[in-house]
Design a protein around this motif. Structure first.
Motif, PDB file in Angstrom:
ATOM      1  N   GLU A   1       0.553  -1.335   0.104  1.00  0.00           N
ATOM      2  CA  GLU A   1      -0.003  -0.249   0.276  1.00  0.00           C
ATOM      3  C   GLU A   1       1.440   1.297   0.241  1.00  0.00           C
ATOM      4  O   GLU A   1       0.204   2.050  -0.451  1.00  0.00           O
ATOM      5  CB  GLU A   1      -1.001   0.289   1.117  1.00  0.00           C
ATOM      6  CG  GLU A   1      -2.029  -1.542   1.285  1.00  0.00           C
ATOM      7  CD  GLU A   1      -3.291  -0.536   2.185  1.00  0.00           C
ATOM      8  OE1 GLU A   1      -3.844  -0.911   2.087  1.00  0.00           O
ATOM      9  OE2 GLU A   1      -2.383  -1.489   3.255  1.00  0.00           O
ATOM     10  N   ASP A   2       2.028   1.339  -0.021  1.00  0.00           N
ATOM     11  CA  ASP A   2       2.646   2.513   0.517  1.00  0.00           C
ATOM     12  C   ASP A   2       3.613   2.887  -1.016  1.00  0.00           C
ATOM     13  O   ASP A   2       4.352   4.060  -1.145  1.00  0.00           O
ATOM     14  CB  ASP A   2       3.835   2.160   1.605  1.00  0.00           C
ATOM     15  CG  ASP A   2       4.578   0.771   1.069  1.00  0.00           C
ATOM     16  OD1 ASP A   2       4.217   0.536   0.327  1.00  0.00           O
ATOM     17  OD2 ASP A   2       5.767   1.698   1.987  1.00  0.00           O
ATOM     18  N   GLU A   3       2.953   2.176  -2.005  1.00  0.00           N
ATOM     19  CA  GLU A   3       4.359   2.328  -2.841  1.00  0.00           C
ATOM     20  C   GLU A   3       3.294   2.852  -3.452  1.00  0.00           C
ATOM     21  O   GLU A   3       1.927   3.050  -4.083  1.00  0.00           O
ATOM     22  CB  GLU A   3       4.178   0.708  -4.147  1.00  0.00           C
ATOM     23  CG  GLU A   3       5.347   0.077  -3.856  1.00  0.00           C
ATOM     24  CD  GLU A   3       6.558  -0.188  -4.100  1.00  0.00           C
ATOM     25  OE1 GLU A   3       6.634   1.451  -4.849  1.00  0.00           O
ATOM     26  OE2 GLU A   3       7.581  -0.693  -3.581  1.00  0.00           O
ATOM     27  N   GLU A   4       3.960   4.373  -4.519  1.00  0.00           N
ATOM     28  CA  GLU A   4       2.767   4.323  -5.427  1.00  0.00           C
ATOM     29  C   GLU A   4       3.024   4.498  -6.789  1.00  0.00           C
ATOM     30  O   GLU A   4       1.757   4.980  -7.118  1.00  0.00           O
ATOM     31  CB  GLU A   4       3.976   6.700  -5.849  1.00  0.00           C
ATOM     32  CG  GLU A   4       4.605   7.017  -4.085  1.00  0.00           C
ATOM     33  CD  GLU A   4       4.999   8.495  -4.123  1.00  0.00           C
ATOM     34  OE1 GLU A   4       5.275   8.719  -5.696  1.00  0.00           O
ATOM     35  OE2 GLU A   4       5.672   8.866  -3.488  1.00  0.00           O
ATOM     36  N   LEU A   5       3.880   3.900  -7.290  1.00  0.00           N
ATOM     37  CA  LEU A   5       3.886   3.031  -8.491  1.00  0.00           C
ATOM     38  C   LEU A   5       2.229   2.048  -8.692  1.00  0.00           C
ATOM     39  O   LEU A   5       2.826   1.083  -7.776  1.00  0.00           O
ATOM     40  CB  LEU A   5       4.469   2.982  -9.298  1.00  0.00           C
ATOM     41  CG  LEU A   5       5.755   3.950  -9.944  1.00  0.00           C
ATOM     42  CD1 LEU A   5       7.014   3.136 -10.319  1.00  0.00           C
ATOM     43  CD2 LEU A   5       5.424   4.981 -10.367  1.00  0.00           C
ATOM     44  N   GLU A   6       1.294   1.925  -9.332  1.00  0.00           N
ATOM     45  CA  GLU A   6       0.363   0.642  -9.577  1.00  0.00           C
ATOM     46  C   GLU A   6       0.729  -0.562  -9.502  1.00  0.00           C
ATOM     47  O   GLU A   6       0.630  -1.522  -9.811  1.00  0.00           O
ATOM     48  CB  GLU A   6      -1.063   1.272 -10.135  1.00  0.00           C
ATOM     49  CG  GLU A   6      -1.653   0.401  -9.866  1.00  0.00           C
ATOM     50  CD  GLU A   6      -3.395   0.509 -11.075  1.00  0.00           C
ATOM     51  OE1 GLU A   6      -4.153  -0.459 -10.791  1.00  0.00           O
ATOM     52  OE2 GLU A   6      -3.148   1.308 -11.930  1.00  0.00           O
TER      53      GLU A   6
END
Length: 337
Positions: A137-142
């Motif tokens: 969930e902390d990843e900006e890139l899908e």
């Protein structure tokens, strides 16, 4: 143009067939076909009657499923979980503590298109996750939030169960996330614990296997090697080993761990394009041999060493086959003991 089409068809067929020069070992059982595209198996041993054990296998499309098979390879429809949006990998763990007095075995799998993992009880196949636990969930890139590999770890220190999850793409460090699966009076939660695992940047990481007793995580950095880390979060994130790459043609894929009661055992790893499985010593991780199990383009595999029935007297090895099915073998066919 027609000649070119024929040539392309030949190349596709040739490149996807079993390339091994070793003697072919035939499966004891071939499962019924799935609808789309098989990927990864998990084996649940029925503690009351081993002959009624179940092999689960993912079918990875938007209209995917986690199929349940009996030991004869027949689909068990009332144990099959359908309408899953691209399930990739699946794993089993025993004895999840639901409350003070109740435990259940659990099945966990990734649902890539929903960016989550799912958790069901076994063998009654009831969802325990409220519709799913989100991951990365902390990843900006899908594209870095699309889960693929998953393996479960039950700590021998405190019996806590963790899910270690990989993804389709990710960074050079922290490719895997580890989540603690917890139950309390409010329900079941998946709680982030740590990120770990280095990625070479070559191809991808999917296959994950955990040796519960010895406390190690293994995963396939597909174009480079098999990597080894501590499974206990308190033991740190240092890479312990990167081994075996020289024994694979191209992709290093599924990893199965065959563990025996006396502590010895083996890692069995798919050499995908060659159509073989490389076998490594569980304790030293040294290469032992390769076998040709007549499969094509195997992704996932799994092993148990307990006798199950008259066909699988020495344990069971299951391998995905690229024809919408899975192959079952008595473990002795791999030359293991």
């Amino acid at each position: 143009m027609k000649n070119i089409s024929y040539l392309l068809a030949f190349v596709v067929v040739f490149s996807s067939c079993n390339q091994s020069k070793l003697p072919k070992i035939a499966p004891d059982v071939i499962t019924e076909f799935t609808l789309n595209d098989t990927d990864d198996p998990a084996i649940w041993i029925n503690p009351k009657n081993a002959e009624e054990s179940i092999v689960f296998g993912t079918d990875k499309k938007t209209n995917g499923a986690v199929y349940a098979f009996n030991l004869g390879g027949k689909i068990i429809e009332d144990k099959t979980i359908r309408n899953i949006q691209r399930p990739n990998n699946v794993d089993i763990e025993y004895g999840f503590q639901l409350n003070d007095s109740t435990k259940t075995d659990i099945l966990v799998f990734t649902e890539r298109e929903k960016q989550q993992i799912r958790m069901f009880s076994v063998p009654d196949m009831k969802p325990l996750d409220g519709g799913g636990f989100k991951v990365f969930e902390d990843e900006e890139l899908e594209e870095n939030r699309l889960p693929m590999g998953v393996s479960l770890f039950k700590s021998p220190k405190n019996a806590k169960i963790y899910a270690v999850v990989g993804r389709k793409t990710g960074p050079a460090d922290g490719y895997l996330y580890q989540y603690a699966l917890n139950a309390d009076s409010l329900g079941i939660t998946s709680n982030y614990v740590r990120k770990f695992g280095k990625f070479s940047g070559v191809k991808e990481i999917e296959a994950i296997a955990i040796d519960d007793e010895n406390g190690y995580v293994y995963f396939s950095d597909e174009g480079v090697c098999i990597k080894k880390y501590h499974a206990e979060p308190s033991m740190g994130n240092e890479e312990l080993s990167c081994f075996g790459g020289e024994y694979f043609d191209e992709d290093i894929e599924g990893i199965a761990i065959a563990s025996y009661a006396d502590g010895h055992g083996y890692l069995i790893v798919s050499n995908q394009q060659k159509g073989e499985f490389n076998i490594f010593d569980r304790e030293t991780n040294t290469y032992i041999t390769a076998v040709n199990l007549s499969t094509t383009e195997t992704d996932g595999c799994e092993a148990v060493t307990m006798p199950l029935n008259d066909t699988f007297k020495n344990g069971l090895f299951v391998a995905m086959n690229d024809e919408k099915n899975f192959y079952f073998y008595d473990l002795a066919k791999l030359g293991l003991q």
